[in-house]
Design an enzyme around this catalytic site. Structure first.
Site, PDB file in Angstrom:
ATOM      1  N   HIS A   1       5.764  -5.226   8.612  1.00  0.00           N
ATOM      2  CA  HIS A   1       5.688  -6.512   8.906  1.00  0.00           C
ATOM      3  C   HIS A   1       6.103  -7.418   7.955  1.00  0.00           C
ATOM      4  O   HIS A   1       4.861  -7.944   7.089  1.00  0.00           O
ATOM      5  CB  HIS A   1       4.521  -6.780   9.719  1.00  0.00           C
ATOM      6  CG  HIS A   1       4.516  -6.276  10.898  1.00  0.00           C
ATOM      7  ND1 HIS A   1       3.080  -6.184  11.754  1.00  0.00           N
ATOM      8  CD2 HIS A   1       5.502  -6.029  11.855  1.00  0.00           C
ATOM      9  CE1 HIS A   1       3.421  -5.596  12.982  1.00  0.00           C
ATOM     10  NE2 HIS A   1       4.923  -5.508  13.000  1.00  0.00           N
TER      11      HIS A   1
ATOM     12  N   GLU B   1       0.820  -0.798  16.205  1.00  0.00           N
ATOM     13  CA  GLU B   1      -0.096   0.537  15.997  1.00  0.00           C
ATOM     14  C   GLU B   1      -1.089   0.695  17.305  1.00  0.00           C
ATOM     15  O   GLU B   1      -1.185   2.167  17.485  1.00  0.00           O
ATOM     16  CB  GLU B   1      -0.994   0.042  14.902  1.00  0.00           C
ATOM     17  CG  GLU B   1      -1.989   1.274  14.476  1.00  0.00           C
ATOM     18  CD  GLU B   1      -2.887   1.006  13.301  1.00  0.00           C
ATOM     19  OE1 GLU B   1      -4.032   1.626  12.845  1.00  0.00           O
ATOM     20  OE2 GLU B   1      -2.539   0.301  12.337  1.00  0.00           O
TER      21      GLU B   1
ATOM     22  N   SER C   1      -1.332  -8.095  11.018  1.00  0.00           N
ATOM     23  CA  SER C   1      -2.598  -7.825  11.338  1.00  0.00           C
ATOM     24  C   SER C   1      -3.616  -7.828  10.114  1.00  0.00           C
ATOM     25  O   SER C   1      -4.399  -8.853  10.019  1.00  0.00           O
ATOM     26  CB  SER C   1      -3.010  -6.727  11.999  1.00  0.00           C
ATOM     27  OG  SER C   1      -4.172  -6.647  12.414  1.00  0.00           O
ATOM     28  N   ASN C   2      -3.113  -7.036   8.938  1.00  0.00           N
ATOM     29  CA  ASN C   2      -4.132  -6.963   7.891  1.00  0.00           C
ATOM     30  C   ASN C   2      -3.902  -8.378   6.978  1.00  0.00           C
ATOM     31  O   ASN C   2      -4.839  -8.718   6.573  1.00  0.00           O
ATOM     32  CB  ASN C   2      -3.853  -5.814   6.820  1.00  0.00           C
ATOM     33  CG  ASN C   2      -2.492  -6.039   5.957  1.00  0.00           C
ATOM     34  OD1 ASN C   2      -2.333  -6.477   5.203  1.00  0.00           O
ATOM     35  ND2 ASN C   2      -1.117  -5.590   6.384  1.00  0.00           N
TER      36      ASN C   2
ATOM     37  N   CYS D   1       0.688  -1.213  -0.062  1.00  0.00           N
ATOM     38  CA  CYS D   1      -0.048  -0.090  -0.056  1.00  0.00           C
ATOM     39  C   CYS D   1       0.750   1.329  -0.059  1.00  0.00           C
ATOM     40  O   CYS D   1       2.105   1.067   0.177  1.00  0.00           O
ATOM     41  CB  CYS D   1      -0.868   0.046   1.253  1.00  0.00           C
ATOM     42  SG  CYS D   1       0.102   0.247   2.920  1.00  0.00           S
TER      43      CYS D   1
ATOM     44  N   CYS E   1      -8.101   1.793   6.898  1.00  0.00           N
ATOM     45  CA  CYS E   1      -7.595   2.325   5.822  1.00  0.00           C
ATOM     46  C   CYS E   1      -8.223   1.742   4.662  1.00  0.00           C
ATOM     47  O   CYS E   1      -8.640   0.417   4.599  1.00  0.00           O
ATOM     48  CB  CYS E   1      -5.947   2.216   5.928  1.00  0.00           C
ATOM     49  SG  CYS E   1      -5.247   0.685   5.431  1.00  0.00           S
TER      50      CYS E   1
END
Length: 321
Positions: free
Chosen positions: A37, A123, A221-222, A8, A192
């Site tokens: 990460h 985060e 996490s994502n 991203c 996001c």
């Protein structure tokens, strides 16, 4: 194959900051925690001269810069760097910084902040560290909503971690709003665009997939949310892989349907390697599932903008080598 996938704009910016710092200041450039990460990215930067540390105390007083990761840091970290007269470069994703501002706005307006997120994630640690101790309560699940007792239900505001499951978060927010009708939402969406777009693409590709591969790190996490979304929306099995070595070949049968996406910090070169490994073993026909077009670009700080990058540098920044 899902699009969008992989890097991203926030990840691209963070990696670019480290590479530019190495070009401008020379090695070593220190990086507090993993810049993003992904082990491949971290090792690539380490080979260029980046030194990854857990805390500022691990950095000698040698005048070299330190970069803060894309996940954001508590206010105490830049304060400690300034106390030591360290040169620091903040690579916090602008969308994470937006959540920090949303939380601080709630506090300025006299609200207690409810942060929806995962305990211990960098985060979350960074967002909670923007406000004084006791000003933020972490909410991880709908069970946490049921258990939470507010001292003043009329003065509550919420924000969320940027990389959560969109559907899970909707459930938690609805539970909060049902319990606390006066709850104040952030001024704009906290999750996001990249997280939302990748999850929507996975939802579209998941039905009928025998195995859904998500390229990403175990501590991303994502990426982990993409595996959950894949299984929830129709994939028989979702598997998180860091690269070719993690592919469950025993679960892959000729003629089956394999879907694939990648977390926001996974470089395209890892996806290319996986596709090549499948082509070596099977006849492969690729169908692209595209649900959004991404053109976002987050510029680096002014102090680095005039530092030139080679074509090879840019290929690494873009995840192509």
């Amino acid at each position: 194959m899902c699009e969008p996938r992989g890097f991203c704009a926030g990840v691209d910016r963070a990696i670019q900051i480290v590479v530019l710092a190495l070009k401008k200041y020379g090695a070593p450039v220190y990086v507090r925690h993993e810049i993003v990460h992904n082990r491949y990215v971290v090792e690539g930067l380490r080979n260029m001269g980046a030194v990854f540390v857990k805390e500022l105390d691990d950095i000698p007083d040698d005048g070299q810069p330190v970069v803060f990761s894309a996940h954001g840091v508590p206010k105490s970290v830049p304060a400690a760097a300034e106390a030591r007269e360290m040169l620091y470069l903040d690579a916090t994703c602008p969308l994470v910084s937006k959540v920090h501002k949303q939380a601080m706005r709630h506090m300025r307006l006299g609200r207690h902040v409810l942060l929806i997120g995962h305990r211990g994630h960098p985060e979350v640690v960074g967002t909670m560290g923007q406000l004084p101790e006791g000003a933020v309560t972490l909410i991880e699940t709908e069970a946490d909503v049921a258990a939470y007792v507010a001292s003043d239900s009329a003065t509550l505001g919420f924000v969320t971690q940027t990389t959560l499951s969109v559907d899970d978060t909707i459930g938690i927010v609805e539970a909060l709003q049902a319990k606390f009708p006066a709850l104040h939402a952030p001024s704009s969406e906290s999750i996001c665009y990249a997280t939302t777009n990748r999850q929507e693409a996975v939802k579209a590709a998941a039905p009928g997939a025998d195995v859904f591969l998500v390229v990403g790190a175990p501590n991303s996490s994502n990426s982990r949310r993409l595996v959950e979304v894949a299984e929830r929306f129709g994939a028989a099995e979702g598997v998180l892989v860091e690269g070719v070595a993690d592919i469950p070949w025993d679960a892959i049968v000729p003629g089956g349907t394999i879907a694939m996406s990648a977390g926001a910090s996974a470089p395209e070169i890892l996806i290319d390697a996986i596709v090549a490994a499948f082509r070596e073993r099977f006849e492969v026909a690729i169908e692209l599932v595209r649900t959004a077009e991404e053109n976002e670009n987050f510029p680096v700080m002014r102090s680095l903008r005039q530092t030139p990058l080679t074509a090879a540098d840019m290929a690494f920044v873009n995840g192509q080598v």
